[in-house]
Design an enzyme around this catalytic site. Structure first.
Site, PDB file in Angstrom:
ATOM      1  N   HIS A 126       0.903  -1.200   0.074  1.00 20.99           N
ATOM      2  CA  HIS A 126      -0.093   0.050  -0.061  1.00 20.99           C
ATOM      3  C   HIS A 126       0.840   1.261  -0.064  1.00 20.99           C
ATOM      4  CE1 HIS A 126      -3.637  -2.251   0.423  1.00 20.99           C
ATOM      5  NE2 HIS A 126      -3.580  -2.589   1.693  1.00 20.99           N
ATOM      6  N   ASP A 163      -4.022 -10.724  -2.736  1.00 22.78           N
ATOM      7  CA  ASP A 163      -4.547 -10.126  -1.374  1.00 22.78           C
ATOM      8  C   ASP A 163      -5.784  -9.731  -1.508  1.00 22.78           C
ATOM      9  OD1 ASP A 163      -2.588  -8.743   1.093  1.00 22.78           O
ATOM     10  OD2 ASP A 163      -4.219  -7.782   0.649  1.00 22.78           O
ATOM     11  N   HIS A 165      -6.615  -6.830  -0.527  1.00 25.45           N
ATOM     12  CA  HIS A 165      -6.655  -5.422  -0.830  1.00 25.45           C
ATOM     13  C   HIS A 165      -5.848  -5.228  -2.259  1.00 25.45           C
ATOM     14  CE1 HIS A 165      -7.087  -5.713   3.518  1.00 25.45           C
ATOM     15  NE2 HIS A 165      -8.205  -4.889   3.322  1.00 25.45           N
ATOM     16  N   ASP A 244      -4.875 -12.694   3.392  1.00 30.64           N
ATOM     17  CA  ASP A 244      -6.139 -12.327   4.054  1.00 30.64           C
ATOM     18  C   ASP A 244      -7.492 -12.496   3.412  1.00 30.64           C
ATOM     19  OD1 ASP A 244      -5.069 -10.478   2.294  1.00 30.64           O
ATOM     20  OD2 ASP A 244      -5.066  -8.672   3.712  1.00 30.64           O
TER      21      ASP A 244
END
Length: 311
Positions: A126, A163, A165, A244
């Site tokens: 990120h 992921d 995200h 995740d």
């Protein structure tokens, strides 16, 4: 396969408070699971080194690096955004996390290992060029990609990010860079709420609806990623490996199983074998349910070692 396993004790020093999901317990859970299963003992273990300012500055402007340095508290915890905090050791941990990927790139280009897993934190995908966010300070995989280009002359670098995200930071750094292909799967719509549309030729977005299961995930990866990867023919494959998206992880609402992480890793290895002389480096991103995180990383390492998912 010779699989490198790179980590560093400093990765345990970073913490963002007792209730924060991105905690030192994540690496403890991974190591415990891999040790118990005997998988860790089959890897070539080594210690990361800190990335230098010069190496970080290939993807983050020096002024941003200096601004981050000034945020480090002498004691306690300071808040950078609603979910990203820093303690006195956070950047020390972040430097060895980025440095682990550099060492992994060195190992695969020097034929010391076929592939490498970097068991590090804080995560990095990120972190944008000038913005630390989403638990991330430096973009670890981007630093590794820049090192492959600078040190080994790699001109076709694939970054595969699975992921829950999307890897907004990696896209921010490499968007419109014809030498880097970014493939990213993620729950949609969901954090980070930016770069979610495919506006760049070198970015392959694979948005997944809440509730996506194994079969739908695999179909999407095969449909979206494989044609792009075969066209691109990467000289090295880098993985931003987030766990995740597992059905047991409460961070989001995807429904992947342990075996899906073995499958996607094996797929990436096939691409690396075809075009990149097996060169593949994986770095830990998300994964916050400790039991499923340990099992998923075990599945990931089994694939890297060339072992079947089930013994």
């Amino acid at each position: 396969m010779i699989t490198g396993y790179i980590t560093h004790p400093h990765c345990q020093l970073h913490h963002m408070g007792p209730e924060h999901p991105e905690s030192p317990l994540r690496l403890e859970a991974i190591r415990a699971r891999l040790s118990l299963s005997g998988i860790l003992q089959q890897t070539m273990q080594s210690e990361a080194r800190e990335a230098t300012e010069e190496e970080l500055a290939r993807v983050h402007p020096v002024r941003h690096l200096r601004a981050l340095d000034k945020c480090v508290p002498e004691q306690g915890i300071v808040t950078l955004d609603s979910d990203t905090m820093m303690n006195p050791d956070s950047l020390k941990a972040a430097r060895v996390a980025a440095g682990a990927v550099i060492r992994g790139v060195d190992q695969v280009f020097r034929h010391q290992a076929d592939n490498v897993f970097c068991a590090v934190r804080p995560p990095g995908h990120h972190a944008e060029a000038t913005d630390a966010m989403g638990f991330c300070f430096y973009n670890n995989v981007a630093v590794g990609a820049a090192h492959a280009r600078e040190k080994y002359g790699a001109r076709r670098i694939a970054i595969l990010d699975f992921d829950v995200h999307q890897c907004n930071g990696t896209i921010d750094i490499f968007k419109d860079d014809p030498e880097v292909l970014v493939c990213t799967s993620f729950q949609y719509p969901f954090y980070p709420w930016r770069y979610l549309r495919s506006e760049w030729q070198n970015v392959v977005n694979t948005p997944l609806e809440a509730g996506t299961d194994s079969a739908a995930f695999r179909r999407a990866i095969e449909d979206d990623w494989l044609p792009a990867l075969h066209r691109f023919k990467p000289e090295i494959v880098l993985l931003s490996s987030g766990f995740d998206a597992h059905r047991e992880d409460e961070m989001a609402e995807l429904c992947l199983e342990d075996e899906d992480f073995h499958w996607v890793t094996h797929m990436a290895m096939e691409i690396a074998a075809l075009y990149a002389d097996n060169r593949l480096v994986s770095v830990l991103e998300g994964g916050y349910h400790l039991d499923s995180l340990g099992r998923s990383v075990e599945a990931h390492l089994k694939a890297l070692l060339g072992l079947p998912f089930a013994d």
